[in-house]
Design a protein around this motif. Structure first.
Motif, PDB file in Angstrom:
ATOM      1  N   VAL A  29       0.854  -1.190   0.000  1.00  0.00           N
ATOM      2  CA  VAL A  29       0.000   0.000   0.000  1.00  0.00           C
ATOM      3  C   VAL A  29       0.887   1.237   0.000  1.00  0.00           C
ATOM      4  N   ARG A  30       0.426   2.272  -0.677  1.00  0.00           N
ATOM      5  CA  ARG A  30       1.150   3.542  -0.696  1.00  0.00           C
ATOM      6  C   ARG A  30       0.334   4.593   0.041  1.00  0.00           C
ATOM      7  N   ASP A  31       0.980   5.687   0.367  1.00  0.00           N
ATOM      8  CA  ASP A  31       0.254   6.806   1.005  1.00  0.00           C
ATOM      9  C   ASP A  31      -0.473   6.356   2.263  1.00  0.00           C
ATOM     10  N   TYR A  32       0.202   5.656   3.121  1.00  0.00           N
ATOM     11  CA  TYR A  32      -0.431   5.170   4.354  1.00  0.00           C
ATOM     12  C   TYR A  32       0.444   5.553   5.536  1.00  0.00           C
ATOM     13  N   GLN A  90      -8.073  -1.069   5.652  1.00  0.00           N
ATOM     14  CA  GLN A  90      -8.617  -0.430   4.450  1.00  0.00           C
ATOM     15  C   GLN A  90      -7.512  -0.131   3.441  1.00  0.00           C
ATOM     16  N   THR A  91      -6.650  -1.118   3.231  1.00  0.00           N
ATOM     17  CA  THR A  91      -5.517  -0.909   2.336  1.00  0.00           C
ATOM     18  C   THR A  91      -5.927  -0.844   0.864  1.00  0.00           C
ATOM     19  N   GLU A  92      -7.152  -1.275   0.558  1.00  0.00           N
ATOM     20  CA  GLU A  92      -7.593  -1.241  -0.835  1.00  0.00           C
ATOM     21  C   GLU A  92      -8.096   0.139  -1.249  1.00  0.00           C
ATOM     22  N   VAL A  93      -8.302   1.006  -0.268  1.00  0.00           N
ATOM     23  CA  VAL A  93      -8.836   2.326  -0.589  1.00  0.00           C
ATOM     24  C   VAL A  93      -7.785   3.159  -1.334  1.00  0.00           C
ATOM     25  N   ASP A  94      -8.192   3.777  -2.412  1.00  0.00           N
ATOM     26  CA  ASP A  94      -7.319   4.662  -3.178  1.00  0.00           C
ATOM     27  C   ASP A  94      -7.374   6.056  -2.546  1.00  0.00           C
ATOM     28  N   LEU A  95      -6.359   6.374  -1.773  1.00  0.00           N
ATOM     29  CA  LEU A  95      -6.394   7.628  -1.016  1.00  0.00           C
ATOM     30  C   LEU A  95      -6.432   8.853  -1.928  1.00  0.00           C
ATOM     31  N   ASN A  96      -5.751   8.783  -3.058  1.00  0.00           N
ATOM     32  CA  ASN A  96      -5.743   9.947  -3.954  1.00  0.00           C
ATOM     33  C   ASN A  96      -7.142  10.265  -4.478  1.00  0.00           C
ATOM     34  N   GLU A  97      -7.916   9.221  -4.720  1.00  0.00           N
ATOM     35  CA  GLU A  97      -9.308   9.427  -5.126  1.00  0.00           C
ATOM     36  C   GLU A  97     -10.080  10.148  -4.022  1.00  0.00           C
ATOM     37  N   ALA A 111      -4.728  20.912   5.726  1.00  0.00           N
ATOM     38  CA  ALA A 111      -4.930  19.660   6.460  1.00  0.00           C
ATOM     39  C   ALA A 111      -4.326  18.481   5.705  1.00  0.00           C
ATOM     40  N   VAL A 112      -4.514  18.464   4.388  1.00  0.00           N
ATOM     41  CA  VAL A 112      -3.983  17.362   3.584  1.00  0.00           C
ATOM     42  C   VAL A 112      -2.460  17.415   3.560  1.00  0.00           C
ATOM     43  N   THR A 113      -1.917  18.621   3.433  1.00  0.00           N
ATOM     44  CA  THR A 113      -0.453  18.756   3.456  1.00  0.00           C
ATOM     45  C   THR A 113       0.118  18.246   4.772  1.00  0.00           C
ATOM     46  N   CYS A 114      -0.596  18.583   5.843  1.00  0.00           N
ATOM     47  CA  CYS A 114      -0.143  18.188   7.174  1.00  0.00           C
ATOM     48  C   CYS A 114      -0.270  16.705   7.422  1.00  0.00           C
ATOM     49  N   CYS A 115      -1.386  16.092   6.935  1.00  0.00           N
ATOM     50  CA  CYS A 115      -1.748  14.736   7.388  1.00  0.00           C
ATOM     51  C   CYS A 115      -1.762  13.689   6.294  1.00  0.00           C
ATOM     52  N   ARG A 116      -1.213  13.982   5.120  1.00  0.00           N
ATOM     53  CA  ARG A 116      -1.310  13.027   4.017  1.00  0.00           C
ATOM     54  C   ARG A 116      -0.882  11.624   4.449  1.00  0.00           C
ATOM     55  N   GLY A 117      -1.713  10.659   4.119  1.00  0.00           N
ATOM     56  CA  GLY A 117      -1.447   9.288   4.550  1.00  0.00           C
ATOM     57  C   GLY A 117      -2.318   8.850   5.713  1.00  0.00           C
ATOM     58  N   LEU A 118      -2.990   9.811   6.327  1.00  0.00           N
ATOM     59  CA  LEU A 118      -3.966   9.468   7.364  1.00  0.00           C
ATOM     60  C   LEU A 118      -5.123   8.692   6.736  1.00  0.00           C
ATOM     61  N   ARG A 119      -5.537   7.620   7.372  1.00  0.00           N
ATOM     62  CA  ARG A 119      -6.585   6.758   6.821  1.00  0.00           C
ATOM     63  C   ARG A 119      -7.714   6.562   7.810  1.00  0.00           C
ATOM     64  N   LEU A 120      -8.840   6.092   7.292  1.00  0.00           N
ATOM     65  CA  LEU A 120      -9.926   5.631   8.154  1.00  0.00           C
ATOM     66  C   LEU A 120      -9.847   4.114   8.263  1.00  0.00           C
ATOM     67  N   LEU A 121      -9.943   3.606   9.472  1.00  0.00           N
ATOM     68  CA  LEU A 121      -9.974   2.166   9.707  1.00  0.00           C
ATOM     69  C   LEU A 121     -11.407   1.660   9.550  1.00  0.00           C
ATOM     70  N   ARG A 122     -11.552   0.346   9.493  1.00  0.00           N
ATOM     71  CA  ARG A 122     -12.891  -0.261   9.514  1.00  0.00           C
ATOM     72  C   ARG A 122     -12.943  -1.232  10.691  1.00  0.00           C
TER      73      ARG A 122
END
Length: 314
Positions: A29-32, A90-97, A111-122
């Motif tokens: 996964v990227r961007d995580y 949620q590694t299948e989520v395309d964060l860029n989308e 916020a995105v500049t500060c936190c890029r790679g932040l994800r929502l868990l399930r």
DNA sequence: AGCCAGGCTAAAT
DNA sequence: ATTTAGCATGGC
């Protein structure tokens, strides 16, 4: 719903301790940003040990590490199918989308500049519901303490690799329902104890069917959750977002309230109704995700600005 | 020492 | 229909 490969092959369990090896995988996964994600007040179950994170999902002990190729995961026992972990993370989520659909305004860009790679868990619905019942007017560090205590005392010990700290599952609703209020209060949850106990009883008795909320609309599911004492709009939205992935759930706590007021309403007071209509109209198809970015952004900024002054105290 | 924390309930305007 | 006190507990 939970596609956990439970009992694929029960090989003989007469394995000597020296043969027990952690089972590993790397989820590509990227961007995580694993640390930001596990520390951002969604789950309260992860312990940082050096560069690694240890936690329990269901009945499985897991150790996670961020690597250049993705997230390395180690478990204590054989795992035939890792879908349960990919779903949680949620590694299948395309964060860029997701990020591309945020409002294109200055606060969200920061916020995105500060936190890029932040994800929502399930997360598991019951554990998520119970945890957030314990969360009201508590800091994240204190919620972690309470949840840890509840698991140690009332959860089940799970298998861990040799030399690793013992770990415990989150007690099920029927277990919590069977505890006394005094037992729960011993974990420092205060006035939340009767709320948690009653929630366990409602779920255990089937009066609240958490599995069926998947098939219901967000509004209906929110109403069902709100029937529990101690569960209002904010906690219901946390469960809908963090356990059911409802992007139209937008939890507003004190941090997000301040952020919305300061960034979008000229720091002036707003009525609840006005705030809700703004949120619905403004934040787009990934509103829940946007909320998490705002939350983490203002919280980390506030923490940074609060550290410096103490150094100057006499 | 007082204020605040991933709020909610019940009472009072 | 909206605003406000009380609620446990702990950290700064």
């Amino acid at each position: 719903m939970s596609s956990t490969a439970c009992n694929s092959l029960h090989v003989e369990t007469c394995v000597s301790a020296s043969e027990v090896q952690p089972r590993e995988i790397i989820l590509a996964v990227r961007d995580y940003d694993l640390s930001a994600t596990l520390q951002s007040g969604q789950s309260f179950r992860w312990q940082k040990r050096g560069e690694e994170w240890e936690g329990v999902l269901g009945a499985r002990w897991v150790r996670l590490t961020a690597t250049p190729d993705g997230i390395k995961a180690a478990t204590a026992e054989d795992v035939a199918d890792w879908a349960w972990l990919a779903r949680y993370l949620q590694t299948e989520v395309d964060l860029n989308e997701v990020l591309a659909r945020f409002p294109n305004d200055e606060p969200m860009r920061r916020a995105v500049t500060c936190c890029r790679g932040l994800r929502l868990l399930r997360q598991d619905p019951w554990e998520c519901l119970a945890s957030f019942i314990l969360s009201s007017t508590k800091r994240i560090a204190q919620i972690q303490q309470i949840v840890t205590c509840v698991c140690q005392r009332f959860g089940q010990a799970v298998a861990v690799p040799p030399g690793t700290a013992q770990a415990y599952s989150f007690p099920g609703p029927e277990v919590v329902a069977g505890l006394s209020e005094a037992e729960l209060r011993d974990c420092k949850m205060g006035f939340r104890a009767p709320y948690l106990r009653a929630a366990g009883a409602a779920v255990a008795a089937g009066r609240l069917d958490l599995a069926r909320l998947c098939d219901q609309g967000t509004h209906q599911a929110r109403f069902a959750l709100s029937q529990l004492r101690g569960v209002g709009p904010k906690i219901a939205d946390c469960v809908l977002l963090f356990a059911y992935g409802r992007q139209d759930a937008f939890p507003v706590d004190t941090w997000v309230m301040r952020a919305l007021r300061d960034l979008y309403f000229g720091k002036q007071r707003v009525t609840k109704a006005r705030l809700e209509s703004f949120v619905r109209a403004y934040f787009g198809p990934y509103a829940g995700y946007a909320q998490q970015y705002l939350f983490h952004y203002v919280r980390t900024r506030s923490a940074a600005s609060r550290v410096a002054p103490s150094e100057f105290r006499p």
